[in-house]
Design an enzyme around this catalytic site. Structure first.
Site, mmCIF file in Angstrom:
data_model
loop_
_atom_site.group_PDB
_atom_site.id
_atom_site.type_symbol
_atom_site.label_atom_id
_atom_site.label_comp_id
_atom_site.label_asym_id
_atom_site.label_seq_id
_atom_site.Cartn_x
_atom_site.Cartn_y
_atom_site.Cartn_z
ATOM 1 N N LYS A 1 2.279 8.502 -0.605
ATOM 2 C CA LYS A 1 1.720 7.343 0.088
ATOM 3 C C LYS A 1 1.504 7.645 1.570
ATOM 4 O O LYS A 1 0.577 7.155 2.202
ATOM 5 C CB LYS A 1 2.689 6.164 -0.060
ATOM 6 N N GLN A 2 2.385 8.449 2.141
ATOM 7 C CA GLN A 2 2.303 8.761 3.575
ATOM 8 C C GLN A 2 3.136 10.015 3.837
ATOM 9 O O GLN A 2 4.000 10.369 3.029
ATOM 10 C CB GLN A 2 2.808 7.599 4.413
ATOM 11 N N GLU B 1 6.737 5.968 -0.307
ATOM 12 C CA GLU B 1 7.244 4.955 -1.241
ATOM 13 C C GLU B 1 6.582 4.991 -2.617
ATOM 14 O O GLU B 1 6.924 4.172 -3.467
ATOM 15 C CB GLU B 1 7.082 3.566 -0.617
ATOM 16 N N TRP C 1 11.250 0.196 9.976
ATOM 17 C CA TRP C 1 11.296 1.397 10.824
ATOM 18 C C TRP C 1 10.023 1.516 11.647
ATOM 19 O O TRP C 1 9.942 2.298 12.578
ATOM 20 C CB TRP C 1 11.530 2.645 9.974
#
Ligand code: BGC
Length: 724
Positions: A585-586, A473, A331
Site C-alpha cells: 500500500k505504501q 497495511e 503517525w
C-alpha cells in the site's frame, strides 16, 4: 504570470462542491471552517471544527464536533432569493489567497426574473485572534432598484452527518449582538458563539433579531437604488470551556470592543500574522509553477491546522478540514506533518509532542489492556489519548456485513514513530528542558512497553514481534515486520542513551523519573541487551531486506499489472486477495531506509528501491506513499521517479486524484510534500552536530529556497540550478 499564491475556482460546479469546500478551508490553528457558500446548497458539508472538541459517536468512538455555522447568509434581492441553483451566475470567481487566508467570491447574478446584481463576498478566520471570524459583503443592483433583505444567523441546526453531539443551553440578543450557548452531550464541553453585523456606507437598515430556537438571527431590510452598493460586515466569536471559564462572556466581550473599522483592523492584524508565518515557512520553487503553488497550498493547510496556543491537541489525519477519520490523529502527525514544524516552527512542534506527553495515561491504559507494561500509544488518538480506532466498520460494498479493522490492535510502530519525532525535535532545537521534563518520559515509558511486548524465542535466541501490521497495511497479521523491528531496536538503544543523558543533565529529574517508572540501571542494561537481540531482517544475497517473515513467498505481482485502473489494488483484490500478493500500500522497507539511512549502504538502498518500487501501489494506495518514494528516488539518483512522485503528492488534494478530497485534506501527504522538497530536492541532511545539503533539483527547476531553525538560529538555504 500565474499567481503562485491563489487557489481559484472560475465556475460554479455543484458536482465539485465538497472538493472545493475542503481545498479552500480556512482556519487558524484553533478552528477550521470548510468553504461552504454563504447560501445553502444540497450536498454541502457545512462544517466548523475546533481542536480538542470531540464528542462520543457510535462505531468510531469519538468525533470532532461540528459547530454551529457562522457563515450563513440569506440574501433576498427585490423578492428573489439569491441562489446559484437558479438564475445564471456571470463572471464567477472564487479565490483563496494562501498568503493571508482570505477567501473571496465575486460574481454577477442574473435572477430568474432577469434582475442583475453584483455580489462580492470575503471572509477570514483570524490568525491574529483565534476566536474571531470575519465576513464582508458588497451588493450592487445593476439594473433595478428594490428592497434587499439579508438574514445572518448562528445556525446550530445544520449538522451534515446528523450526529447529535450538542445540547442546546441558551441563546439571546444583547446590545445588538446575537449569541448561542451549547454543551457537548458526553464530553461536557461548553461552547458559546456571538455575532454582530454592521451595516456600513450610510445604509438605513431596518434591523430585527428574530429569536428562533437553535438559530439566533439578525435580519436587515433596506432599499437600494440601481448602481448603489450596500455593504455590511459580520463578526463572529467563538470560545469553549476548554479555553476559558465563561465562554459566553468571552464571546460577547470579544465582539463588544470591536473598533470603528473592525474589518480593516482585524484584517491587518490577520495579514501581519500570516506574513510572519510565511516568512519562516515558505519554500520558493522557481521553474515549476504547479509545484510551487501546490507546495504553498500544502504548507497553508498545515499552518491552519497547527495549534499555537494549546498543547493538549493534535492534528487529525484530515486536519480540521473534513469528516474523514473523524478528527483522529495517527503517525501521520509525527512522521509526516511534524518535520515542517520541527524545522520551521519548533514552538508548534513542541505543542504537538506535548500532546503525547499529556496523554501518557491513555497509552498506559492501552498497554495494560493488552497485558503489557509502560506506555503503548494508540494507533488512533483523539481528545483524551485513548485508543479510538474503530474495531468493526460497515462494509460499503456489502451492507449486510462488517469489516474488522485490525490497525488499532496490530499497528504498533506508532510508539517508536513518536520517539523518533521527539529525538528529531531535540536534535534540531536542543530544547533540553522539553527533553528533561517530557520527551525523556515518553521515550522511556514506551521503551518499557517494548521490553514487555518483545517475544523471546529460545530456539533462535532472538526477540521477535509477531502478529503486527507495518506501514504497508495491505498485509495484516505479519511477523517480524522490518520497519517495526528496526525502529524498536533503535528506540530501545535510544532510550538507554536518553537515560544516560538525563542523569548528567539533571540527576534529580532522572532519579525522580526512574522511580516513577520503576526502572533502574539494571533495566537499562537489559534494554540494551534486548535491543541487540531483536531480530532485524538482514539482506539476502541480492541485498534485499524482507518486509516481513514470508513476504517473498507471497504471489509476486506488480502494481502495474492491474493497470489501467482507478482504484487501489486492495479494492480490486479485496482484503484477503491483497494480503496474498506482494503489492504494498505504501513504502515500508523504504520508509525504514528513509528514517534510519545510516543503517544501510547505498547499494542496499538501491537494491531495495529497485525491488519494492514497482510493487508499491503509488497511484491509488496510501496518499502517504508518494512523498516518501520521491525522497528515496532522490537518494538513488532517479530524478524522473522523484519528480513524478513529488507531483503525485502535490496533486493529492488540489486535483483530487483519489476522489476523496471531499473528506478533508490529506495532512500527511501535505507534510510529506514539504519533506520531499526540503530533504529530497534540497537534500538537507542532519548529522550529529551539523547540517549539510546534497541537492537533487529536478532538471527544470531553477531555484529552491527554504528556511529552517537550527538550534534557535534561522538558516536560509538557497539553491540555484547552476550551483548543482
Ligand atoms: C494509511 C496509514 C495512515 C492512515 C491515516 C491509511 O490509509 O495507510 O498509514 O496513517 O491512512 O492517514
Amino acid at each position: 504570470m500565474t499567481d503562485l499564491w491563489n487557489i481559484t475556482e472560475t465556475s460554479f460546479e455543484p458536482k465539485r462542491l465538497r472538493h472545493f469546500e475542503t481545498a479552500l478551508t480556512q482556519g487558524n490553528g484553533y478552528l477550521g471552517t470548510r468553504a461552504t457558500f454563504d447560501e445553502y446548497y444540497p450536498g454541502e458539508q457545512r462544517t466548523t471544527f475546533v481542536h480538542g472538541v470531540f464528542d462520543d459517536v457510535p462505531v468510531v468512538f469519538t468525533h470532532l464536533v461540528n459547530f454551529p455555522d457562522w457563515t450563513a447568509l440569506d440574501i433576498t434581492l427585490a423578492g428573489e432569493r439569491f441562489s446559484l441553483a437558479e438564475g445564471t451566475p456571470l463572471d464567477y470567481h472564487r479565490e483563496l489567497n494562501l498568503r493571508n487566508g482570505l477567501l473571496t467570491r465575486s460574481l454577477r447574478w442574473e435572477s430568474p426574473h432577469g434582475l442583475i446584481t453584483k455580489l462580492e463576498f470575503s471572509r477570514f478566520t483570524s490568525l491574529a485572534d483565534q476566536h474571531l471570524m470575519c465576513q464582508r459583503v458588497f451588493i450592487t443592483p445593476e439594473n433595478y432598484s428594490g428592497k434587499i433583505q439579508v438574514v445572518s444567523r448562528l445556525d446550530a441546526g445544520t449538522d451534515t452527518m446528523r450526529y447529535q453531539q450538542w445540547r442546546w443551553l441558551d441563546q439571546g440578543v444583547e446590545n445588538g449582538l446575537i449569541w448561542l450557548k451549547l454543551r457537548t452531550l458526553a464530553t461536557n464541553i461548553e461552547a458559546a458563539m456571538a455575532q454582530k453585523v454592521l451595516f456600513k456606507g450610510g445604509i438605513e437598515a431596518e434591523i430585527a433579531t428574530p429569536d428562533i430556537v437553535k438559530m439566533p438571527s439578525i435580519s436587515a431590510t433596506c432599499q437600494a437604488d440601481v448602481g448603489q452598493t450596500l455593504w455590511f460586515e459580520k463578526f463572529t466569536s467563538l470560545y469553549t470551556s476548554r479555553d476559558c471559564d465563561n465562554p459566553k462572556s468571552e464571546a460577547l466581550t470579544g465582539l463588544a470592543h470591536l473598533e470603528n473599522d473592525p474589518w480593516d483592523a482585524a484584517f491587518t492584524a490577520n495579514a501581519q500574522a500570516w506574513e510572519k508565518e510565511w516568512d519562516r515557512c515558505d519554500v520558493v520553487i522557481e521553474g515549476d509553477d504547479e509545484a510551487q503553488l501546490a507546495l504553498r497550498f500544502s504548507i497553508y493547510h498545515l499552518l491552519i491546522a497547527a495549534p499555537r496556543h494549546d498543547e493538549r491537541v493534535n492534528i487529525g489525519a484530515k486536519t480540521l478540514s473534513g469528516y474523514g477519520y473523524h478528527g483522529h490523529s495517527f503517525w501521520d502527525t509525527e512522521i509526516f506533518m511534524l518535520p515542517l514544524f520541527t524545522f520551521t516552527r519548533p514552538e508548534i512542534a513542541r505543542n504537538l509532542l506535548s500532546y503525547r506527553y499529556h496523554n501518557l495515561p491513555g497509552a498506559h491504559e492501552k498497554a495494560w489492556e493488552g497485558g503489557f507494561q509502560g506506555a503503548q500509544f494508540p494507533w488512533e488518538s483523539a481528545g483524551d489519548g485513548r485508543e479510538v480506532t474503530p474495531t468493526w466498520v460497515p462494509n460499503h460494498a456489502d451492507r449486510k456485513s462488517l469489516i474488522r479493522i485490525w490497525t488499532g490492535d496490530l499497528e504498533i510502530h506508532i510508539s517508536s514513530d513518536i520517539a523518533f519525532a521527539i529525538i528529531q525535535y531535540w536534535r534540531l532545537s536542543q530544547d533540553d528542558t522539553f527533553m528533561a521534563e517530557r520527551g525523556a518520559e515518553v521515550i522511556l515509558d514506551s521503551a518499557k512497553f517494548w521490553a514487555s511486548r518483545l517475544e523471546w524465542d529460545p530456539q533462535t535466541e532472538q526477540y521477535h514481534l509477531s502478529d503486527v501490521i507495518g506501514p504497508d497495511e495491505y498485509h495484516e497479521h505479519v511477523d517480524d515486520n522490518a520497519y517495526t523491528n528496526y525502529l524498536v531496536r533503535w528506540h530501545m538503544h535510544t532510550a538507554v542513551a536518553v537515560a544516560e543523558w538525563l542523569k548528567t543533565y539533571n540527576a534529580q529529574a532522572a532519579s525522580d523519573l526512574f522511580t516513577r517508572l520503576s526502572i533502574d540501571e539494571q533495566t537499562f542494561a537489559n534494554w540494551a541487551t534486548m535491543a541487540d537481540q531483536i531480530f532485524c531482517p538482514q539482506e539476502n544475497g541480492g541485498g534485499l531486506i524482507e518486509q516481513f517473515a514470508g513476504y517473498f513467498e507471497r504471489t509476486d505481482v506488480l502494481a502495474s499489472d492491474f493497470d489501467p485502473r482507478s482504484e487501489s489494488v486492495q479494492s480490486i483484490l479485496g482484503i484477503e486477495g491483497a494480503n496474498a500478493v506482494q503489492v504494498l500500500k505504501q513504502p515500508d522497507v523504504l520508509m525504514l531506509m528513509y528514517l534510519l539511512p545510516e543503517l544501510f549502504t547505498p547499494e542496499t538502498i538501491q537494491a531495495n528501491y529497485d525491488y519494492y518500487t514497482p510493487r508499491t501501489d503509488l497511484t491509488f494506495g496510501s496518499s502517504l506513499g508518494p512523498s516518501i518514494q520521491a525522497i528515496l528516488a532522490t537518494r538513488v539518483g532517479n530524478q524522473e521517479d522523484a519528480y513524478e512522485n513529488f507531483m503525485r503528492a502535490a496533486r493529492a488534494d488540489i486535483e483530487d486524484v483519489r476522489g476523496n478530497a471531499r473528506d478533508g485534506i490529506h495532512g500527511a501527504s501535505a507534510g510529506g510534500l514539504w519533506q520531499a522538497a526540503v530533504f529530497g530536492f534540497g537534500g538537507l541532511h542532519i548529522e550529529d552536530d551539523r547540517w549539510y545539503i546534497q541537492p537533487h533539483l529536478p532538471a527544470h527547476l531553477k531555484r529552491l529556497q527554504f528556511k529552517f531553525m537550527w538550534r534557535g538560529e534561522e538558516q536560509v538555504v538557497d539553491i540555484r540550478a547552476e550551483e548543482e
